[in-house]
Design a protein around this motif. Sequence first.
Motif, PDB file in Angstrom:
ATOM      1  N   ARG A  28       0.826  -1.198   0.000  1.00 60.74           N
ATOM      2  CA  ARG A  28       0.000   0.000   0.000  1.00 60.74           C
ATOM      3  C   ARG A  28       0.870   1.261   0.000  1.00 60.74           C
ATOM      4  N   GLN A  29       0.281   2.356  -0.404  1.00 54.69           N
ATOM      5  CA  GLN A  29       0.982   3.636  -0.391  1.00 54.69           C
ATOM      6  C   GLN A  29       1.418   3.974   1.031  1.00 54.69           C
ATOM      7  N   PRO A  30       2.693   4.311   1.255  1.00 56.30           N
ATOM      8  CA  PRO A  30       3.127   4.691   2.613  1.00 56.30           C
ATOM      9  C   PRO A  30       2.326   5.898   3.110  1.00 56.30           C
ATOM     10  N   HIS A  31       1.889   5.806   4.346  1.00 54.62           N
ATOM     11  CA  HIS A  31       1.082   6.905   4.900  1.00 54.62           C
ATOM     12  C   HIS A  31       1.277   6.990   6.411  1.00 54.62           C
ATOM     13  N   VAL A  32       1.446   8.214   6.890  1.00 51.72           N
ATOM     14  CA  VAL A  32       1.503   8.499   8.319  1.00 51.72           C
ATOM     15  C   VAL A  32       0.231   9.262   8.672  1.00 51.72           C
ATOM     16  N   MET A  33      -0.582   8.708   9.548  1.00 50.19           N
ATOM     17  CA  MET A  33      -1.850   9.323   9.893  1.00 50.19           C
ATOM     18  C   MET A  33      -1.620  10.702  10.518  1.00 50.19           C
ATOM     19  N   THR A  34      -2.394  11.678  10.071  1.00 48.40           N
ATOM     20  CA  THR A  34      -2.282  13.025  10.617  1.00 48.40           C
ATOM     21  C   THR A  34      -3.107  13.140  11.898  1.00 48.40           C
ATOM     22  N   GLU A  35      -2.840  14.190  12.655  1.00 49.41           N
ATOM     23  CA  GLU A  35      -3.614  14.415  13.873  1.00 49.41           C
ATOM     24  C   GLU A  35      -5.087  14.620  13.560  1.00 49.41           C
ATOM     25  N   ARG A  68       1.438  12.726  21.216  1.00 48.72           N
ATOM     26  CA  ARG A  68       0.171  13.435  21.079  1.00 48.72           C
ATOM     27  C   ARG A  68      -0.984  12.469  20.860  1.00 48.72           C
ATOM     28  N   PHE A  69      -0.767  11.435  20.068  1.00 50.24           N
ATOM     29  CA  PHE A  69      -1.816  10.448  19.814  1.00 50.24           C
ATOM     30  C   PHE A  69      -2.184   9.705  21.101  1.00 50.24           C
ATOM     31  N   LEU A  70      -1.196   9.376  21.910  1.00 54.26           N
ATOM     32  CA  LEU A  70      -1.465   8.743  23.198  1.00 54.26           C
ATOM     33  C   LEU A  70      -2.306   9.659  24.079  1.00 54.26           C
ATOM     34  N   GLN A  71      -1.972  10.933  24.075  1.00 54.63           N
ATOM     35  CA  GLN A  71      -2.722  11.904  24.874  1.00 54.63           C
ATOM     36  C   GLN A  71      -4.169  11.990  24.412  1.00 54.63           C
ATOM     37  N   LEU A  72      -4.373  12.110  23.108  1.00 54.30           N
ATOM     38  CA  LEU A  72      -5.727  12.230  22.565  1.00 54.30           C
ATOM     39  C   LEU A  72      -6.550  10.968  22.831  1.00 54.30           C
TER      40      LEU A  72
END
Length: 279
Positions: A28-35, A68-72
């Motif tokens: 799959r296309q490499p992707h980093v999930m945004t906030e 930040r993801f852990l916090q959210l």
Amino acid sequence: MKKRFQKIYLEISNICNLKCSFCPGTKRQPHVMTEEEFSTLLPKLRPWTDYLYFHLMGEPLCHPQLERFLQLAGESGFRVILTTNGSLLQRHQQMLLHSPALHKVNISLHAFEANDLSVPFGDYLHQCISFGQAAEGKTLVVYRLWNQGGADEKNGEILAAMKVAFHNPWQEERRGLRIGERVYLEYGDKFDWPDLTAKDEGDQVFCYGLRDQIGVLCDGTVVPCCLDHEGDIALGNLHLESMEDILSKPRSVAIYQGFQNKKATEELCRKCGYARRFR
């Protein structure tokens, strides 16, 4: 009220810093999930589970916004589980151990033998063990040796080091050994990931996909389980649809009812080495 799924696998990135021989990776296309993407998905997942795994493909410790993801996730009421190859634990140890949302860390120790790492084996093992020692009694830590019948040549050396580090009596548990306070060691056989090019093993299959777990890829695609690494069984997309609508689709219902009768309705499920464990 009890949630339908014991856990949901939320792939925050499909990018990994290693290339393990036992892992199929993804085309799959490499992707980093945004906030923004992450924050949009959280309320859609909250009614369905209390536990989020930041994993499907990819190494979660590579994500630049992991803290930040852990916090959210924590603010939304989730408890988070990370599955890591362990190579970046030292860099993130303090952040992880001070995260209220972090419930458990799975460390795949078999990753070392499946790679040609730039760090010596002793250094890699030391940082993995040090994390478990620092987390003992606070955060659940599970060391995994899921390489039985595969690249397991260093398992004896790993166990010897574990015995020194966690020297209190080890106790047998249902899924492995308890080697410290909230610290565990699990063994497992190497298995073949599902692949559409693999041999069809027949439809007599049971799986917990859509029963106690579901996966969400980094682009929002919903898949039945944590092993659908290519999104071959794409049931819908949470950025465009609700989970209720996705789960009520004929394809989703057929998969669920099929497993209830120990039958695989999808070609990929008939070619899954892991699912054969439940025969």
